[in-house]
Design an enzyme around this catalytic site. Structure first.
Site, short mmCIF file in Angstrom:
data_model
loop_
_atom_site.label_atom_id
_atom_site.label_comp_id
_atom_site.label_asym_id
_atom_site.label_seq_id
_atom_site.Cartn_x
_atom_site.Cartn_y
_atom_site.Cartn_z
N SER A 245 -107.88 -74.40 -44.03
CA SER A 245 -109.04 -74.54 -42.99
C SER A 245 -110.06 -75.59 -43.69
O SER A 245 -110.01 -75.53 -44.81
CB SER A 245 -109.76 -72.98 -42.76
OG SER A 245 -108.81 -72.21 -42.23
N GLY B 100 -105.04 -73.83 -49.02
CA GLY B 100 -106.07 -74.73 -48.42
C GLY B 100 -105.80 -75.36 -47.13
O GLY B 100 -105.22 -76.51 -47.01
N GLU C 96 -95.80 -66.56 -43.27
CA GLU C 96 -97.11 -65.59 -43.38
C GLU C 96 -97.35 -64.58 -42.24
O GLU C 96 -97.54 -63.58 -42.58
CB GLU C 96 -98.36 -66.73 -43.20
CG GLU C 96 -99.60 -66.11 -43.66
CD GLU C 96 -100.74 -66.86 -43.58
OE1 GLU C 96 -101.90 -66.60 -43.93
OE2 GLU C 96 -100.78 -68.18 -43.11
N ASN D 168 -105.39 -63.98 -33.46
CA ASN D 168 -104.44 -63.28 -32.58
C ASN D 168 -104.56 -64.06 -31.30
O ASN D 168 -103.42 -64.00 -30.39
CB ASN D 168 -104.85 -61.77 -32.50
CG ASN D 168 -104.42 -61.16 -33.77
OD1 ASN D 168 -103.72 -61.67 -34.67
ND2 ASN D 168 -104.30 -59.73 -33.82
N GLU D 169 -105.31 -64.69 -31.18
CA GLU D 169 -105.50 -65.60 -29.54
C GLU D 169 -104.46 -66.48 -29.90
O GLU D 169 -103.70 -66.62 -28.69
CB GLU D 169 -106.94 -66.17 -29.37
CG GLU D 169 -107.91 -65.23 -28.85
CD GLU D 169 -108.42 -64.24 -30.34
OE1 GLU D 169 -108.19 -64.51 -31.38
OE2 GLU D 169 -108.79 -63.00 -29.73
#
Lengths: 338, 383
Positions: free
Chosen positions: B128, B126, B247, B366-367
């Site tokens: 976002s 949990g 992660e 990825n940004e």
């Protein structure tokens, strides 16, 4: 399992870096461009770098590709204007393995750096630094031959990188020029050596560009704070950091023939050359774009590194050539267990 | 440098391979994004747990084998080579468990880890919220400190979203704002919540392939006891960042997964590709090589970790995450290219492609990773 270099290997690498920072700054590379003599070969000979792969009884250090790969990376970082790959990674090992009179006569001189050797391997052999060399290793009908440069007819070629000037060499194959060593292995060693140098070149160009983008201000701030610049450099670093272990793995494959069949060795080397070439040309492209017009100028040093990267990326098989080799291997391999 | 496996490592590989070959069959096609598939995969976790293969790197007391990172990599290679299914329990095992090992109490580890590995309690994440994605520190879900009937704890209010497999999971871990007066990265607390508790509502959300792979979770006063806080209250950001590093670092996506997919791509190429087409060959070769490069990069990273005291990757984990997520896409794009007209039809490759598309988004886009690479590895100034 341990995929890491030893303390000794890294210490030797560091010593070579320190020496080249002092003795091979861009002015020395430029001197070679202008055809002037340089002192750096003598310093590298004194340190044992030039003869590191020669047997100890010939005055060398008896080292292998795992020792050599880190050193060649440093030579790339400095854009060393000498045929160190051909001399130390290709010719000395071939003579060491080929033995015979040629080896007896030449190995001590090559190990001491008193004579320079170069090589012209592949389909359209372009011989680097032939003007500096006394001995040429070349291939003919799938066999290796060692020919004294005085017996070769040299034609200078218009080379993009004049720190690595290329020559065409005409010579006659004779019974006593033949070296009883494996051509494929010599070619793989050359491609591996070029790959190692390409890593160093990529690293150098990324560092130069990071420094530039921290200093250079536009719109009131350092250009390195802009996300477009950051992401371009992040991608260049990504390519470099993933090329690195592929090149080291190839060095291991060449250094440990007992653990690696020739076809698997060539596979590893091809992956290394494809990744290292892409990493360096990509770093060059990012470096030029981020430097802007100053990077496009003759006076600024970037082009010395960029042109070496282009030259080495094309030498000993470019990316397409090596990816084709990987593709052939994949098509032919038996389904084997991991 | 020594790239050979020891005899015990080779024996472990053989054991894992034999066990997987004998057991994986009925579970291969189960999807953790459907209720039926999820139930089936609970059984799969239980089987793995009974063979002490569910979480091989954990200490034996929690159901693991105390395996080294090398053995863990070996297990993962065998797991994916056997075409075994995506685990229900992956968020628990790969994200929450490392956090519990670093910040949890013995009581928490003993209570939570064995049930996590056996599939009895499956965990959702949990992070976002509707207004907090890449800018996670903007999260607004609240945890209000309460003492009720002598029992200390927290009452939760607000909403989490994009919780993977949340519709079927039992519990959720995440960050909640416990001190609204503090600066945004402070005043957050890391909590573990029972998704079946009163005051929790879970609504499934369909993902790209039509399955209910996401959930949004609404909190209206749900109670969390003090024993389910990880780390110190208001110190959740530091705890969560450690999880985020796991992660995108080593543990979430091992090389074995991509090596297996890349080998299947080569099989597809050999079986039905036009071998004379150099563009097709190049796409296959590049994707296959990218998987090999990922394995080598990982082996290099593991060698560093095994030699040092600190068993965590730093900002290098961002290089890892960008590489594996883009590599997964390259493999699937190459495969769809080989399928030609048939790429229009549903297939394992299409499903894999859709799943791969999520890779550059989850676990930190990825940004964001490229920002981290530029600022923390290259030392460029923050924008």
């Amino acid at each position: 399992m341990n995929f890491a270099f030893t303390e000794d290997q890294m210490a030797f690498r560091d010593a070579v870096r320190t020496l080249l920072e002092k003795e091979c700054p861009p002015e020395v590379v430029r001197a070679r461009w202008e055809g002037k003599p340089t002192e750096v070969w003598a310093s590298l000979s004194d340190m044992g770098v030039v003869g590191m792969t020669a047997p100890e009884d010939a005055g060398g250090l008896g080292m292998d590709e795992l020792d050599l790969v880190l050193v060649l990376e440093e030579c790339g970082r400095a854009a060393l204007p000498e045929p160190i790959v051909e001399h130390a990674a290709v010719v000395i090992p071939a003579l060491r393995e080929g033995g015979g009179k040629t080896a007896q006569r030449w190995l001590p001189m090559l190990a001491a750096g008193e004579a320079v050797a170069t090589a012209g391997l592949g389909e359209a052999p372009l011989v680097p630094d032939a003007d500096r060399a006394a001995l040429l290793l070349d291939d003919h009908d799938g066999c290796l031959h060692a020919v004294e440069m005085s017996a070769c007819e040299l034609t200078p070629l218009d080379s993009i990188d004049r720190g690595r000037p290329l020559f065409a060499a005409a010579w006659y194959a004779e019974k006593d020029t033949k070296v009883e060593a494996d051509f494929e292995l010599a070619f793989d060693r050359a491609a591996l050596g070029a790959s190692a140098q390409l890593l160093g070149l990529a690293d150098r160009m990324i560092s130069m560009t990071v420094e530039h983008s921290k200093e250079r201000e536009q719109f009131g701030r350092a250009i390195g704070s802009f996300q477009a610049v950051q992401h371009r450099l992040a991608d260049a670093l990504l390519r470099l950091e993933f090329a690195r272990p592929v090149v080291y793995r190839a060095a291991y494959a060449v250094a440990r023939p007992g653990e690696c069949a020739p076809a698997d060795r060539s596979l590893r080397v091809s992956m290394a050359k494809a990744y290292a070439g892409d990493a360096a040309t990509d770093a060059a492209r990012a470096a030029l774009q981020i430097h802007g017009a100053i990077g496009y100028s003759w006076e600024f040093d970037l082009h010395l590194f960029m042109k070496r990267a282009w030259s080495l990326a094309a030498a000993y098989g470019d990316g397409s050539f090596h990816r084709r080799r990987v593709g052939d291997w994949l098509q032919q391999r038996e389904d084997s267990d991991a | 440098m020594d790239l050979t496996y020891s005899a015990p490592e080779a024996a472990f590989r053989a054991e894992a391979r034999a066990w997987l070959d004998a057991n994986v069959g009925p579970f291969r096609d189960a999807s953790s994004n459907t209720a039926d598939g999820f139930a089936k995969l609970r059984e799969w976790d239980r089987l793995l747990f009974d063979a002490r293969l569910s979480a091989v790197s954990w200490p034996e007391e929690y159901g693991g084998r105390g395996a080294s990172l090398w053995e863990w990599l070996i297990f993962e290679e065998e797991y994916w080579a056997a075409a075994a299914p995506q685990r229900n329990s992956q968020n628990g095992i790969f994200l929450l468990a490392p956090t519990l090992f670093e910040f949890g109490t013995n009581e928490q580890r003993g209570r939570i880890l064995p049930k996590m590995a056996s599939g009895e309690e499956v965990w959702a994440q949990g992070w976002s919220e509707p207004n907090a994605g890449s800018d996670l520190a903007g999260l607004r879900s609240r945890a209000e400190r309460v003492v009720e009937d002598g029992r200390g704890g927290w009452r939760l209010f607000g909403q989490k979203t994009w919780c993977s497999r949340g519709a079927f999971c039992d519990r959720l871990f995440g960050l909640f704002r416990s001190d609204p007066t503090a600066e945004r990265h402070r005043g957050l607390t890391y909590l573990m919540v029972d998704l079946r508790a009163e005051g929790v509502e879970v609504r499934p959300v369909q993902v790209l392939d039509g399955e209910e792979g996401f959930a949004e979770v609404f909190f209206d006063g749900a109670f969390v006891p003090d024993q389910d806080v990880i780390g110190e209250p208001n110190d959740g950001w530091a705890v969560a960042m450690a999880t985020a590093s796991s992660e995108r670092g080593l543990t979430l996506r091992s090389p074995g997964r991509f090596l297996a997919t890349a080998d299947r791509l080569v099989e597809l190429w050999r079986a039905r590709g036009d071998r004379s087409d150099p563009a097709v060959a190049d796409s296959v070769v590049r994707a296959w090589m990218d998987a090999q490069a990922y394995q080598l990069f990982t082996q290099q990273a593991v060698s560093v970790l095994m030699a040092g005291e600190d068993k965590k990757m730093g900002a290098e984990a961002s290089l890892n995450k960008v590489w594996w997520s883009e590599l997964d896409l390259s493999i699937h794009e190459a495969a769809l290219g080989l399928l030609g007209d048939e790429a229009q039809l549903d297939s394992d490759w299409l499903r894999g492609f859709e799943f791969a598309l999520a890779g550059p988004i989850y676990a930190g886009t990825n940004e964001i990773q490229r920002n981290v690479i530029a600022q923390r590895l290259l030392g460029l100034p923050r924008g």
